[in-house]
Design an enzyme around this catalytic site. Structure first.
Site, mmCIF file in Angstrom:
data_model
loop_
_atom_site.group_PDB
_atom_site.id
_atom_site.type_symbol
_atom_site.label_atom_id
_atom_site.label_comp_id
_atom_site.label_asym_id
_atom_site.label_seq_id
_atom_site.Cartn_x
_atom_site.Cartn_y
_atom_site.Cartn_z
ATOM 1 C CG ASP A 33 67.438 -9.682 -9.566
ATOM 2 O OD1 ASP A 33 68.219 -8.843 -10.039
ATOM 3 O OD2 ASP A 33 66.361 -9.383 -8.996
ATOM 4 C CB ALA A 82 71.531 -7.897 -5.264
ATOM 5 C CB THR A 130 76.948 4.488 -4.975
ATOM 6 O OG1 THR A 130 76.648 5.856 -5.209
ATOM 7 C CG2 THR A 130 76.654 4.223 -3.497
ATOM 8 C CG ASP A 131 79.082 9.151 -6.875
ATOM 9 O OD1 ASP A 131 77.967 8.694 -6.542
ATOM 10 O OD2 ASP A 131 79.215 10.031 -7.758
ATOM 11 C CD GLU A 132 73.760 8.551 -4.539
ATOM 12 O OE1 GLU A 132 73.009 8.737 -3.586
ATOM 13 O OE2 GLU A 132 73.358 8.333 -5.700
ATOM 14 C CE1 TYR A 155 71.852 2.818 -3.089
ATOM 15 C CE2 TYR A 155 72.577 5.067 -3.583
ATOM 16 C CZ TYR A 155 72.609 3.703 -3.856
ATOM 17 O OH TYR A 155 73.408 3.229 -4.870
ATOM 18 C CE LYS A 159 75.832 0.082 -2.856
ATOM 19 N NZ LYS A 159 75.657 -1.266 -3.482
ATOM 20 C CG LEU A 195 66.866 13.592 -13.651
ATOM 21 C CD1 LEU A 195 65.794 14.458 -13.022
ATOM 22 C CD2 LEU A 195 68.199 14.332 -13.599
ATOM 23 C CE1 TYR A 212 61.785 15.160 -6.819
ATOM 24 C CE2 TYR A 212 63.903 14.192 -6.230
ATOM 25 C CZ TYR A 212 62.563 14.046 -6.559
ATOM 26 O OH TYR A 212 62.016 12.791 -6.624
HETATM 27 P P1 NAD Z 1 68.517 -1.543 -9.669
HETATM 28 O O1 NAD Z 1 67.620 -1.082 -8.556
HETATM 29 O O2 NAD Z 1 68.144 -1.244 -11.075
HETATM 30 O O3 NAD Z 1 68.716 -3.126 -9.574
HETATM 31 C C1 NAD Z 1 68.884 -3.791 -8.375
HETATM 32 C C2 NAD Z 1 68.618 -5.273 -8.607
HETATM 33 O O4 NAD Z 1 68.821 -5.959 -7.350
HETATM 34 C C3 NAD Z 1 67.179 -5.572 -9.048
HETATM 35 O O5 NAD Z 1 67.198 -6.486 -10.119
HETATM 36 C C4 NAD Z 1 66.546 -6.191 -7.819
HETATM 37 O O6 NAD Z 1 65.524 -7.145 -8.119
HETATM 38 C C5 NAD Z 1 67.739 -6.857 -7.154
HETATM 39 N N1 NAD Z 1 67.552 -7.005 -5.707
HETATM 40 C C6 NAD Z 1 67.118 -6.056 -4.817
HETATM 41 N N2 NAD Z 1 67.035 -6.588 -3.581
HETATM 42 C C7 NAD Z 1 67.457 -7.878 -3.683
HETATM 43 C C8 NAD Z 1 67.598 -8.932 -2.743
HETATM 44 N N3 NAD Z 1 67.294 -8.753 -1.447
HETATM 45 N N4 NAD Z 1 68.084 -10.121 -3.168
HETATM 46 C C9 NAD Z 1 68.387 -10.299 -4.491
HETATM 47 N N5 NAD Z 1 68.233 -9.352 -5.421
HETATM 48 C C10 NAD Z 1 67.776 -8.154 -5.026
HETATM 49 O O7 NAD Z 1 69.938 -0.958 -9.314
HETATM 50 P P2 NAD Z 1 71.116 -0.464 -10.269
HETATM 51 O O8 NAD Z 1 70.911 0.967 -10.558
HETATM 52 O O9 NAD Z 1 71.283 -1.427 -11.384
HETATM 53 O O10 NAD Z 1 72.362 -0.568 -9.275
HETATM 54 C C11 NAD Z 1 73.094 -1.777 -9.167
HETATM 55 C C12 NAD Z 1 74.208 -1.592 -8.150
HETATM 56 O O11 NAD Z 1 75.064 -0.535 -8.564
HETATM 57 C C13 NAD Z 1 73.713 -1.219 -6.753
HETATM 58 O O12 NAD Z 1 74.509 -1.888 -5.810
HETATM 59 C C14 NAD Z 1 73.921 0.278 -6.685
HETATM 60 O O13 NAD Z 1 74.137 0.709 -5.354
HETATM 61 C C15 NAD Z 1 75.161 0.438 -7.545
HETATM 62 N N6 NAD Z 1 75.309 1.741 -8.211
HETATM 63 C C16 NAD Z 1 74.286 2.263 -8.954
HETATM 64 C C17 NAD Z 1 74.461 3.470 -9.627
HETATM 65 C C18 NAD Z 1 73.376 4.061 -10.489
HETATM 66 O O14 NAD Z 1 73.535 5.185 -10.990
HETATM 67 N N7 NAD Z 1 72.269 3.364 -10.758
HETATM 68 C C19 NAD Z 1 75.683 4.151 -9.517
HETATM 69 C C20 NAD Z 1 76.706 3.582 -8.746
HETATM 70 C C21 NAD Z 1 76.504 2.373 -8.111
HETATM 71 P P1 TYD Z 2 68.355 10.187 -9.207
HETATM 72 O O1 TYD Z 2 68.208 9.762 -10.625
HETATM 73 O O2 TYD Z 2 67.284 9.790 -8.227
HETATM 74 O O3 TYD Z 2 69.805 9.715 -8.725
HETATM 75 P P2 TYD Z 2 70.602 10.054 -7.340
HETATM 76 O O4 TYD Z 2 69.649 10.576 -6.338
HETATM 77 O O5 TYD Z 2 71.117 8.707 -6.967
HETATM 78 O O6 TYD Z 2 71.657 11.023 -7.725
HETATM 79 O O7 TYD Z 2 68.444 11.767 -9.153
HETATM 80 C C1 TYD Z 2 69.431 12.488 -9.870
HETATM 81 C C2 TYD Z 2 69.267 13.952 -9.524
HETATM 82 O O8 TYD Z 2 68.013 14.413 -10.026
HETATM 83 C C3 TYD Z 2 69.228 14.218 -8.026
HETATM 84 O O9 TYD Z 2 69.864 15.471 -7.761
HETATM 85 C C4 TYD Z 2 67.740 14.329 -7.706
HETATM 86 C C5 TYD Z 2 67.178 14.926 -8.987
HETATM 87 N N1 TYD Z 2 65.776 14.511 -9.311
HETATM 88 C C6 TYD Z 2 64.818 15.500 -9.591
HETATM 89 O O10 TYD Z 2 65.106 16.720 -9.575
HETATM 90 N N2 TYD Z 2 63.553 15.082 -9.891
HETATM 91 C C7 TYD Z 2 63.200 13.766 -9.915
HETATM 92 O O11 TYD Z 2 62.004 13.460 -10.183
HETATM 93 C C8 TYD Z 2 64.192 12.778 -9.643
HETATM 94 C C9 TYD Z 2 63.851 11.312 -9.669
HETATM 95 C C10 TYD Z 2 65.483 13.212 -9.355
#
Ligand code: NAD
Ligand code: TYD
Length: 347
Positions: A33, A82, A130-132, A155, A159, A195, A212
């Site tokens: 990381d 990552a 991600t589903d996005e 983003y 991905k 959020l 938002y």
């Molecule tokens: P996060 O932002 O909390 O963590 C990302 C980690 O990657 C951090 O520890 C950061 O230091 C590390 N990182 C970033 N750039 C790096 C680099 N260049 N080299 C090495 N390490 C690096 O993210 P998360 O929410 O834990 O998501 C993890 C994975 O899951 C991502 O690939 C994301 O796209 C995917 N994902 C997230 C969600 C969600 O809801 N959070 C949902 C579906 C998929």
């Molecule tokens: P977020 O947690 O940023 O996840 P993602 O954009 O990956 O879905 O946001 C979840 C939802 O909440 C998204 O529709 C944007 C909305 N949102 C707000 O309305 N206010 C906020 O301050 C944030 C961070 C998100």
């Protein structure tokens, strides 16, 4: 087995690292990381002295560093999490997302392909996505594994690009890979820019809750430990060259979710019912805001028997309790003090 987990100091990665370190004492878990703003080793305080765990600070974009790492350690598997992960940040700085999410992923793919090319047997590159990438749904329908990619934010575009490269390495070089596309996660150790943790923190501090647009955007929420369990299952039992969608069958419009969270928080804070809702403030919408995400998780359920283990109400309660019980973690993150942990422990 030597397993490389990237992004293990982040939100989801820390749950995956903890699960693997605890459940597989015979595996060596290497957590790579870069410790960006989102990486926090305090997330792994409880396991960082385990003999099968090793932390490596490094950037996946650094080609020579990654190649040397694969020369030094004979990895059997990579679980790649990552990433730059926050949509709002991607709107401010898309290139940071191209670097880590696309170039970083290709660096890892190259290193794995070169290290494994003489014999791919028993190797696996697991890409967490991600589903996005599927874009936005209207009022109806669900994302399946065959839904065409149609990303809208920098983003999700980055991905999607990384997913395409993973599949291309599978087709072109025969690299054994698996990809999962998961819906929005929530739970402990979630950085308070997203959020749910942002709003928990703001309610605690009596700050406004910036919803938002009209708040009618819909997300499908999954408890993070259920995602970590799905990753464990797919890593061990999933088919190579395949994709699985992971989701909670748990759709919430943002405004309904925020109102539920306010009511849970009112109880915890002994506030009158309706008190925290007064903090809701409708603000300018996110540009290109995707209306609705919803996952069809039938395939992973039918093929691997996975399903979410907690309801949203239970998971939200667990999450809120965790933030109350871990106020030190939250204050270190909001004050920036968490960066000191690495210096104290590792330098
Ligand atoms: P996060 O932002 O909390 O963590 C990302 C980690 O990657 C951090 O520890 C950061 O230091 C590390 N990182 C970033 N750039 C790096 C680099 N260049 N080299 C090495 N390490 C690096 O993210 P998360 O929410 O834990 O998501 C993890 C994975 O899951 C991502 O690939 C994301 O796209 C995917 N994902 C997230 C969600 C969600 O809801 N959070 C949902 C579906 C998929
Ligand atoms: P977020 O947690 O940023 O996840 P993602 O954009 O990956 O879905 O946001 C979840 C939802 O909440 C998204 O529709 C944007 C909305 N949102 C707000 O309305 N206010 C906020 O301050 C944030 C961070 C998100």
């Amino acid at each position: 087995m030597n397993i490389l987990i990237t992004g293990g100091a982040g939100f989801i990665g820390s749950h995956v690292v903890r699960r693997f370190v605890k459940n597989y004492p015979n595996y060596n878990i290497y957590n790579l990381d870069a410790l960006t703003y989102a990486g926090n080793l305090e997330n792994l305080k409880d396991i960082d002295d385990k003999p099968n765990y090793k932390f490596i600070k490094g950037d996946i974009v650094d080609e020579s560093f990654i190649n040397k790492l694969f020369a030094d350690v004979d990895f059997d598997g990579v679980i790649h999490l990552a990433a730059e992960s926050h949509v709002d940040r991607s709107i401010e700085d898309p290139l940071a997302f191209v670097r880590t999410n696309i170039i970083g992923t290709v660096n890892l793919l190259n290193a794995a392909k070169n290290a494994w090319k003489d014999n791919f047997e028993g190797k696996r590159f697991y890409h967490v996505s991600t589903d996005e990438v599927y874009g936005a749904l209207g009022e109806q329908g669900l994302f399946t594994e065959t839904t065409a990619y149609d990303p809208n934010s920098p983003y999700s575009a980055s991905k999607a690009g990384s997913d395409h490269f993973v599949r291309a390495y599978g087709e072109t070089y025969g690299l054994p890979y698996v990809i999962t596309n998961c819906s929005n996660n929530y739970g402990p150790y979630h950085f308070p820019e997203k959020l749910i943790p942002l709003f928990i923190n703001n309610i605690m501090e009596n700050k406004s809750l910036p919803v938002y647009g009209d708040g009618k955007y819909t997300r499908d929420w999954l408890f993070v430990e259920d995602h970590a369990r799905a990753i464990d299952l797919v890593f061990h039992k999933g088919k190579n060259h395949d994709t699985y969608n992971i989701g909670g069958f748990n759709e919430w419009q943002n405004i309904d979710l925020v109102k539920l969270l306010c009511s849970v928080m009112d109880k915890k804070l002994n506030r009158a019912e309706g008190e925290s809702e007064k903090l809701i403030a409708y603000v300018k919408d996110r540009p290109g805001h995707d209306l609705r995400y919803a996952i069809d998780a039938t395939k992973i359920n039918k093929e691997l028997g996975w399903k979410p283990s907690v309801t949203f109400e239970e998971g939200l309660e667990l999450t809120v309790d965790w933030y109350f019980d871990n106020s030190d973690w939250l204050s270190h993150v909001t004050s920036g003090d968490y960066k000191e942990y690495y210096k104290k422990m590792y330098t």
